[in-house]
Design an enzyme around this catalytic site. Structure first.
Site, short mmCIF file in Angstrom:
data_model
loop_
_atom_site.label_atom_id
_atom_site.label_comp_id
_atom_site.label_asym_id
_atom_site.label_seq_id
_atom_site.Cartn_x
_atom_site.Cartn_y
_atom_site.Cartn_z
N GLU A 132 -10.93 6.61 4.12
CA GLU A 132 -9.91 6.02 5.00
C GLU A 132 -10.04 6.55 6.43
OE1 GLU A 132 -6.03 5.28 3.24
OE2 GLU A 132 -6.80 5.85 1.27
N ASP A 163 0.86 -1.18 0.00
CA ASP A 163 0.00 0.00 0.00
C ASP A 163 0.91 1.24 0.00
OD1 ASP A 163 -2.16 1.74 0.06
OD2 ASP A 163 -3.29 0.57 1.52
C1 BGC Z 1 -5.21 2.98 0.18
C2 BGC Z 1 -5.38 1.98 -0.94
C3 BGC Z 1 -5.21 2.67 -2.26
C4 BGC Z 1 -3.89 3.38 -2.30
C5 BGC Z 1 -3.61 4.10 -3.59
C6 BGC Z 1 -3.99 3.81 0.03
O1 BGC Z 1 -3.99 4.85 0.96
O2 BGC Z 1 -5.16 2.29 1.41
O3 BGC Z 1 -6.62 1.37 -0.86
O4 BGC Z 1 -5.30 1.73 -3.30
O5 BGC Z 1 -3.86 4.34 -1.27
O6 BGC Z 1 -4.35 5.26 -3.72
C1 BGC Z 2 -3.49 9.86 -1.76
C2 BGC Z 2 -4.26 8.60 -1.64
C3 BGC Z 2 -3.66 7.77 -0.59
C4 BGC Z 2 -3.52 8.55 0.71
C5 BGC Z 2 -2.80 7.73 1.73
C6 BGC Z 2 -3.44 10.55 -0.43
O1 BGC Z 2 -2.72 11.73 -0.53
O2 BGC Z 2 -4.09 10.68 -2.71
O3 BGC Z 2 -4.25 7.88 -2.84
O4 BGC Z 2 -4.48 6.67 -0.40
O5 BGC Z 2 -2.83 9.74 0.51
O6 BGC Z 2 -2.77 8.34 2.99
#
Ligand code: BGC
Ligand code: BGC
Length: 612
Positions: free
Chosen positions: A503, A303
């Protein structure tokens, strides 16, 4: 193979579960993806690569990290690029995307070995970064449909919209078993039951990948997040899942068995920990269980900067992750930021030279990645499939999403058969700003990572607009966003929505209804007209007095852009058939509450859903 056996009795039980898992993982026919020919070709390619070329294939750089340094794609012979939730091209249009993807692919094809990029994007409810793409209900709504064929069709549409703009890899489906509604990713889960998640997850994989990755319309799927992401204590995002191995397998591994059987080509590892140790370092689960016991032959991607959370400095983190079985690392940073893709390449090179990471491990990782690229026939189709651009957000695609919305609605209460509206209902009063808020009905992961209120994307239909479209001749639909101007009506629709989130930003210790909901319901009630509450939320919220204050209650989840789907059902053009994919808690004190609990007394049980 079984890891971490504690007692002989547990050992026997684990052995049995393990045997079941590996039997279920046996595909009925050999998967065509990785034929002997593909295997041999991947091995031959690896044999002629330098160490640095191999390491390049193991790097996935974020688009914004590369912006301004695009030549690094060629210099480092990168294997993959992604766009994170908010990493959009400056021209964030479908053709803007296609131009960016094509230009980076040309840079990859300018390397010695001319290996195309795997190009990833979070298409988690439609191709959700792109304005004008169809936005489907989030997974929790699809879970309520209980319909694998429909989920497969939805992901087929998403795959075509993705390919039109260039990417060839979707970070979906989440085969997440969400066990605690306080968690901000609950809506990314098809539900709390591993069997439901496995069935719909496998259908989603088939939708993205088709029957054969070599199909020119196949998009690589990515089952995520391995393992136990939905089981963390307190529903804390990126938290710690505490349970014995038997429970871990029963609740969280089962859907991966289904996804692997369906041929999923990639799996993303979870930020979370199991019993205190980060998943990105869990060699037993990543390598022994997933690759060994389940026979997963695709590759594992980390991830977003997740290896940076392992113990030690970046050097130690790189070593631990690769030795645990990670094949590709998702790296959001370019220089001069720390833990950037150059640093990763340098450190991994040093580890191999010093023998801390074996060349065999590197070769295995690269062979897995190349196998997928070869099976997909990427060399013959590295660029955006612009012939598909015309179908992005097309009426045909929207029709599939509208059907998903219709099928996702769950009727929790329907006193005096208020729904569907009777022919005598001529005046429908819609109350609550959320009724006319496309962003609220789409939720997080819509255009931006967190999503936002308002007209987030083009081409969608709000609930209000949907009601106006679908209302039969002679029925007028009026709107009172603030609930401040009560008017006589034959039915009142109160719409309440959670604010968009994604998230950890959606983690909540209090799942009370949105601020004004009770006031809106009381105001509506005072008019004496029957009241239906339509709830737009990524999870069950605590209904409290709202249940008494409403004649009917509909859980509409986060339906996406096709608001007519809700109207179709309220007006009775379509039946209401959704079933709860999660248990609906009575109170915060009751959470977590899940089907199968020894003491089980939710407000509405898993599987509940009234019909008309
Ligand atoms: C998320 C994933 C996602 C990745 C890319 C991460 O923060 O947990 O689900 O695919 O970002 O954007
Ligand atoms: C990104 C996401 C990622 C996240 C992780 C964001 O800045 O755009 O894709 O999942 O950070 O914390």
């Amino acid at each position: 193979m079984v890891i971490f056996m504690n007692t002989p009795a547990l050992g026997v039980a684990l052995f049995l579960i393990g045997a079941i898992a590996s039997r279920a993982a046996e595909p009925s026919a050999p998967l065509p993806y990785f034929s002997g020919e593909v295997d041999a070709q991947a091995a031959a390619d690896v044999a002629q690569m330098t160490l640095d070329e191999k390491i390049g294939q193991m790097i996935q750089a974020d688009y914004l990290a590369l912006a301004g340094h695009e030549e690094d794609v060629t210099r480092l012979a990168l294997g993959s690029v992604l766009h994170g939730g908010s990493s959009d091209p400056a021209d964030n249009s479908a053709t803007g995307w296609a131009d960016v993807v094509d230009s980076l692919q040309r840079r990859a094809l300018a390397t010695r070995l001319k290996i195309p990029l795997l190009y990833g994007v979070d298409a988690v409810h439609g191709h959700n970064n792109i304005p004008g793409a169809v936005i489907f209900p989030h997974n929790i709504g699809l879970g309520a449909t209980r319909d694998p064929a429909l989920v497969e069709r939805a992901e087929r549409v998403t795959a075509l919209e993705v390919l039109a703009t260039g990417p060839n890899w979707a970070f979906a489906p989440g085969v997440i078993v969400g066990r605690d509604e306080r968690w901000g990713r609950t809506y990314e889960s098809f539900g709390e039951d591993p069997a439901l998640v496995g069935t719909l997850g496998a259908a989603a994989v088939r939708g993205f990948q088709t029957a054969h990755l070599a199909d020119s319309t196949a998009v690589l799927a990515c089952a995520k997040h391995f393992l136990g992401d939905g089981g963390t204590t307190g529903g804390k995002d990126q938290g710690n899942t505490v349970c014995d191995e038997l429970t871990l397998r029963r609740l969280f591994l089962a859907p991966y068995v289904d996804a692997v059987s369906a041929g999923v080509g990639s799996i993303m590892v979870s930020y979370s920990s199991w019993n205190g140790a980060k998943m990105h370092g869990q060699r037993g689960l990543l390598t022994d269980v997933l690759k060994g016991e389940l026979g997963f032959r695709g590759f594992l991607v980390s991830d977003w900067a997740a290896i940076d959370q392992l113990p030690g400095d970046y050097a130690a983190q790189v070593e631990t992750a690769i030795n645990a079985g990670l094949d590709m690392i998702m790296i959001p940073n370019g220089p001069p930021k720390k833990n950037n893709y150059f640093q990763f390449a340098t450190l991994l090179h040093e580890h191999v030279t010093a023998g801390r990471v074996s060349m065999a491990r590197i070769d295995d990782a690269v062979q897995r990645i190349l196998r997928v690229k070869l099976a997909m026939g990427l060399a013959a189709r590295p660029f955006a499939n612009r012939a598909l651009l015309g179908s992005l957000g097309s009426p045909e695609h929207r029709a599939v999403a509208r059907e998903c919305v219709q099928r996702s609605l769950v009727l929790l209460k329907n006193a005096a058969h208020m729904l569907p509206f009777a022919p005598a209902v001529h005046r429908v009063r819609v109350v609550g700003a959320a009724a006319d808020d496309l962003g609220a009905q789409c939720g997080g992961w819509t255009i931006s990572w967190q999503g936002s209120h308002g007209a987030v994307t083009s081409g969608g239909t709000t609930l209000l607009a949907g009601l106006r479209q679908v209302a039969p001749a002679g029925c007028t639909v009026s709107f009172d966003p603030e609930g401040t101007s009560p008017e006589a009506a034959d039915a009142i629709v109160v719409v309440a929505a959670e604010d968009p989130y994604a998230e950890g930003k959606g983690d909540r210790s209090d799942l009370a209804l949105p601020g004004k909901t009770l006031a809106l319901l009381r105001g509506a009630r005072a008019t004496k007209a029957p009241v239906v509450l339509v709830l737009l939320s990524g999870r069950p919220l605590i209904l409290g007095d709202a249940l008494e204050l409403s004649d009917a209650v509909v859980a509409a989840w986060l339906p996406g852009t096709e608001g007519e789907g809700v109207a179709d059902v309220l007006f009775g053009a379509k039946p209401i058939t959704g079933k709860l994919p999660v248990s609906w808690p009575r109170s915060m004190a009751q959470i977590p509450v899940n089907v199968g609990d020894a003491v089980y007394d939710p407000l509405f049980p898993f599987g509940f859903g009234l019909g008309y």
